[in-house]
Design a protein around this motif. Structure first.
Motif, PDB file in Angstrom:
ATOM      1  N   GLU A  36     -67.231  40.033 -42.652  1.00 34.04           N
ATOM      2  CA  GLU A  36     -66.892  39.113 -41.561  1.00 34.04           C
ATOM      3  C   GLU A  36     -65.396  38.806 -41.533  1.00 34.04           C
ATOM      4  O   GLU A  36     -64.798  38.703 -40.463  1.00 34.04           O
ATOM      5  CB  GLU A  36     -67.680  37.809 -41.691  1.00 34.04           C
ATOM      6  CG  GLU A  36     -67.382  36.833 -40.580  1.00 34.04           C
ATOM      7  CD  GLU A  36     -68.143  35.530 -40.698  1.00 34.04           C
ATOM      8  OE1 GLU A  36     -68.176  34.794 -39.700  1.00 34.04           O
ATOM      9  OE2 GLU A  36     -68.700  35.235 -41.768  1.00 34.04           O
ATOM     10  N   MET A  40     -63.247  39.347 -38.195  1.00 30.72           N
ATOM     11  CA  MET A  40     -62.522  38.234 -37.572  1.00 30.72           C
ATOM     12  C   MET A  40     -61.024  38.510 -37.499  1.00 30.72           C
ATOM     13  O   MET A  40     -60.375  38.207 -36.502  1.00 30.72           O
ATOM     14  CB  MET A  40     -62.805  36.945 -38.335  1.00 30.72           C
ATOM     15  CG  MET A  40     -64.232  36.459 -38.150  1.00 30.72           C
ATOM     16  SD  MET A  40     -64.630  35.008 -39.143  1.00 30.72           S
ATOM     17  CE  MET A  40     -63.506  33.798 -38.468  1.00 30.72           C
ATOM     18  N   MET A  41     -60.460  39.097 -38.560  1.00 29.00           N
ATOM     19  CA  MET A  41     -59.038  39.420 -38.553  1.00 29.00           C
ATOM     20  C   MET A  41     -58.738  40.419 -37.445  1.00 29.00           C
ATOM     21  O   MET A  41     -57.761  40.276 -36.711  1.00 29.00           O
ATOM     22  CB  MET A  41     -58.630  39.968 -39.924  1.00 29.00           C
ATOM     23  CG  MET A  41     -57.174  40.416 -40.041  1.00 29.00           C
ATOM     24  SD  MET A  41     -56.803  42.071 -39.409  1.00 29.00           S
ATOM     25  CE  MET A  41     -57.866  43.091 -40.392  1.00 29.00           C
ATOM     26  N   GLN A  43     -60.396  40.874 -34.659  1.00 28.56           N
ATOM     27  CA  GLN A  43     -60.489  40.161 -33.382  1.00 28.56           C
ATOM     28  C   GLN A  43     -59.216  39.362 -33.125  1.00 28.56           C
ATOM     29  O   GLN A  43     -58.694  39.366 -32.011  1.00 28.56           O
ATOM     30  CB  GLN A  43     -61.697  39.235 -33.363  1.00 28.56           C
ATOM     31  CG  GLN A  43     -63.007  39.972 -33.248  1.00 28.56           C
ATOM     32  CD  GLN A  43     -64.212  39.058 -33.365  1.00 28.56           C
ATOM     33  OE1 GLN A  43     -64.183  38.054 -34.075  1.00 28.56           O
ATOM     34  NE2 GLN A  43     -65.282  39.418 -32.678  1.00 28.56           N
ATOM     35  N   GLU A  44     -58.715  38.674 -34.143  1.00 33.65           N
ATOM     36  CA  GLU A  44     -57.487  37.889 -33.997  1.00 33.65           C
ATOM     37  C   GLU A  44     -56.290  38.763 -33.646  1.00 33.65           C
ATOM     38  O   GLU A  44     -55.354  38.312 -32.993  1.00 33.65           O
ATOM     39  CB  GLU A  44     -57.202  37.110 -35.280  1.00 33.65           C
ATOM     40  CG  GLU A  44     -58.178  35.978 -35.517  1.00 33.65           C
ATOM     41  CD  GLU A  44     -58.027  35.331 -36.888  1.00 33.65           C
ATOM     42  OE1 GLU A  44     -57.100  35.713 -37.654  1.00 33.65           O
ATOM     43  OE2 GLU A  44     -58.845  34.451 -37.201  1.00 33.65           O
ATOM     44  N   LYS A  45     -56.319  40.028 -34.066  1.00 34.40           N
ATOM     45  CA  LYS A  45     -55.230  40.968 -33.778  1.00 34.40           C
ATOM     46  C   LYS A  45     -55.422  41.671 -32.434  1.00 34.40           C
ATOM     47  O   LYS A  45     -54.668  42.574 -32.089  1.00 34.40           O
ATOM     48  CB  LYS A  45     -55.111  42.019 -34.890  1.00 34.40           C
ATOM     49  CG  LYS A  45     -54.828  41.455 -36.255  1.00 34.40           C
ATOM     50  CD  LYS A  45     -53.418  40.964 -36.382  1.00 34.40           C
ATOM     51  CE  LYS A  45     -53.141  40.516 -37.814  1.00 34.40           C
ATOM     52  NZ  LYS A  45     -51.821  39.940 -37.960  1.00 34.40           N
ATOM     53  N   GLY A  46     -56.478  41.283 -31.687  1.00 36.14           N
ATOM     54  CA  GLY A  46     -56.677  41.829 -30.347  1.00 36.14           C
ATOM     55  C   GLY A  46     -57.574  43.049 -30.260  1.00 36.14           C
ATOM     56  O   GLY A  46     -57.630  43.703 -29.222  1.00 36.14           O
ATOM     57  N   HIS A  47     -58.289  43.358 -31.319  1.00 35.83           N
ATOM     58  CA  HIS A  47     -59.199  44.501 -31.315  1.00 35.83           C
ATOM     59  C   HIS A  47     -60.627  44.021 -31.083  1.00 35.83           C
ATOM     60  O   HIS A  47     -60.956  42.873 -31.364  1.00 35.83           O
ATOM     61  CB  HIS A  47     -59.100  45.277 -32.629  1.00 35.83           C
ATOM     62  CG  HIS A  47     -57.718  45.783 -32.889  1.00 35.83           C
ATOM     63  ND1 HIS A  47     -57.212  46.908 -32.279  1.00 35.83           N
ATOM     64  CD2 HIS A  47     -56.730  45.297 -33.669  1.00 35.83           C
ATOM     65  CE1 HIS A  47     -55.972  47.108 -32.676  1.00 35.83           C
ATOM     66  NE2 HIS A  47     -55.653  46.134 -33.518  1.00 35.83           N
ATOM     67  N   THR A  48     -61.468  44.915 -30.586  1.00 42.52           N
ATOM     68  CA  THR A  48     -62.863  44.581 -30.340  1.00 42.52           C
ATOM     69  C   THR A  48     -63.748  45.371 -31.307  1.00 42.52           C
ATOM     70  O   THR A  48     -64.051  46.538 -31.058  1.00 42.52           O
ATOM     71  CB  THR A  48     -63.253  44.905 -28.882  1.00 42.52           C
ATOM     72  OG1 THR A  48     -62.358  44.217 -28.012  1.00 42.52           O
ATOM     73  CG2 THR A  48     -64.681  44.483 -28.593  1.00 42.52           C
TER      74      THR A  48
END
Length: 95
Positions: A36, A40-41, A43-48
């Protein structure tokens, strides 16, 4: 496309009540929390993130601070979590 490497640190707080039962007297970070943290990291960097797969745990991870590295290339993120200078967890997140 050229590979990009990201790096940083994850902190798993040993005072979290979840460690009272995982495991008493010898706390270990659940593998799902490690995965996780990578998701989450990213996602925070703009990846899906689409799928986490092939995660391997080579050592027990007690709560604390751990260095990580992620190599992004061709729709995937190759993840490593280090215990000292050795990879303790490796896996892949499909993007």
């Amino acid at each position: 496309m050229t590979a990009t490497t990201l790096s940083g640190e994850f902190f798993f707080d040993g005072t979290d009540p979840l460690y009272e039962g995982h495991f008493p007297g010898n706390p270990v970070v659940p593998g799902s929390l490690v995965v996780e943290a990578f998701v989450m990291m990213l996602q925070e960097k703009g990846h899906t993130p689409v799928e986490a797969k092939n995660f391997r745990f080579r050592a027990f991870i007690p709560p604390g601070t751990y260095a990580w590295a992620v190599t992004l290339e061709k729709g995937r993120a190759a993840c490593k979590l280090f215990h000292g200078d050795k990879p303790a967890v490796t896996g892949e997140v499909v993007l």
